[in-house]
Design a protein around this motif. Structure first.
Motif, PDB file in Angstrom:
ATOM      1  N   ASP A  63       4.220  -3.579  19.881  1.00  0.00           N
ATOM      2  CA  ASP A  63       4.007  -2.755  18.929  1.00  0.00           C
ATOM      3  C   ASP A  63       5.207  -2.460  18.101  1.00  0.00           C
ATOM      4  OD1 ASP A  63       0.570  -3.012  19.472  1.00  0.00           O
ATOM      5  OD2 ASP A  63       0.704  -0.762  20.329  1.00  0.00           O
TER       6      ASP A  63
ATOM      7  N   ARG B 279       5.808  -5.840  16.108  1.00  0.00           N
ATOM      8  CA  ARG B 279       5.206  -5.795  14.415  1.00  0.00           C
ATOM      9  C   ARG B 279       5.636  -4.731  13.925  1.00  0.00           C
ATOM     10  NH1 ARG B 279       0.147  -8.565  14.936  1.00  0.00           N
ATOM     11  NH2 ARG B 279       0.774  -8.284  13.398  1.00  0.00           N
ATOM     12  N   GLN B 280       5.820  -3.649  14.257  1.00  0.00           N
ATOM     13  CA  GLN B 280       5.936  -2.127  12.868  1.00  0.00           C
ATOM     14  C   GLN B 280       7.141  -2.868  12.836  1.00  0.00           C
ATOM     15  OE1 GLN B 280       5.432   1.430  15.474  1.00  0.00           O
ATOM     16  NE2 GLN B 280       3.339   1.262  15.823  1.00  0.00           N
ATOM     17  N   GLN B 281       8.171  -3.143  12.630  1.00  0.00           N
ATOM     18  CA  GLN B 281       9.305  -3.775  12.711  1.00  0.00           C
ATOM     19  C   GLN B 281       9.765  -4.921  11.701  1.00  0.00           C
ATOM     20  OE1 GLN B 281      11.662  -1.237  12.476  1.00  0.00           O
ATOM     21  NE2 GLN B 281      10.548  -0.073  14.141  1.00  0.00           N
TER      22      GLN B 281
END
Length: 249
Positions: A90, A93-95
């Motif tokens: 997660d 993906r957020q980065q």
């Protein structure tokens, strides 16, 4: 490079020249070095070493992080591992790391036992389950930035082992041909100047020997006779060497 005249040891008839690839043993990036044993007229030859060096930028990165959890039972270690793996994915993906750049390697488990040193009686058993998450992407700069930030997860309690990204250059085969051509031209220029000092002229190439390629951190003096390939930096220096034998007219 010093005066050229000491490099030409004789103008009389001597055995043909020369073994030039010894440059790999003395310093591949010292582009001024030339090995010459003799120059003479007729059908003799001269062998020199040419080199070329260029700065390249990596266009692919492969990076891994390992997530691990330990518990008294194998089942517990596996169950505790799963949310930590998901937290790591997660975060990636957020980065901005796309899903198709992220993969999971097979889960591995180890068992360790603690026994009484005197009696050998089993005192405790610990199971450690780990999974490696791999990021493979042509977005080199983005992944490099995320690799600098993922330590935040460790601060949040995620049990990570963060490995160094490996930066590579995927068009090396194309670059190799160009670099060898430039090294050959460099060898011709050197041979021409050496022959000029001896009152001779350079003719056709009779033999060309390819040395090993060196791909190093920028401005490095390290080298290997078998070649080297640094993966720690995005910017790299690539050096090619050619030992070229020319006919002397």
């Amino acid at each position: 490079m010093g005066p050229l005249s000491p490099l030409v040891t004789t103008l009389r008839r001597t055995p043909p020249l020369v073994f030039a690839m010894a440059v790999l043993a003395t310093g591949l990036v010292v582009s001024s070095s030339v090995l010459v044993k003799g120059v003479r007229r007729g059908n003799d030859t001269i062998t020199v070493t040419g080199s070329s060096t260029e700065r390249i930028t990596s266009d692919f990165v492969d990076w891994t992080v390992d997530v691990a959890r330990s518990a008294p039972t194998l089942q517990a270690s596996y169950q505790e591992l799963q949310p930590e793996v998901q937290r790591t994915i997660d975060f990636l993906r957020q980065q901005g790391i796309p899903a198709d750049a992220i993969s999971r390697n097979p889960i591995k488990s180890d068992k360790s036992e603690v026994r009484d040193s005197r009696t050998g009686e089993l005192q405790s058993t610990t199971f450690t389950t780990r999974q490696q998450i791999r990021i493979s992407s042509p977005e080199v700069e983005k992944v490099a930035a995320v690799a600098q930030q993922i330590g935040e997860l460790v601060g949040q309690g995620v049990p990570l082992t963060i490995n160094d990204p490996a930066y590579t250059y995927t068009r090396l085969s194309e670059k190799r041909v160009d670099m060898l051509a430039k090294a050959t031209r460099d060898a011709r220029l050197r041979a021409r100047e050496i022959a000029r000092q001896a009152g001779s002229h350079i003719g056709v190439i009779t033999q060309a020997d390819t040395g090993s390629f060196q791909i190093t951190v920028p401005n490095s003096t390290e080298m290997s006779s078998f070649g080297s390939y640094d993966t720690t930096t995005i910017e790299k220096d690539i050096t090619a060497v050619m030992g070229v034998t020319f006919r002397v007219d």
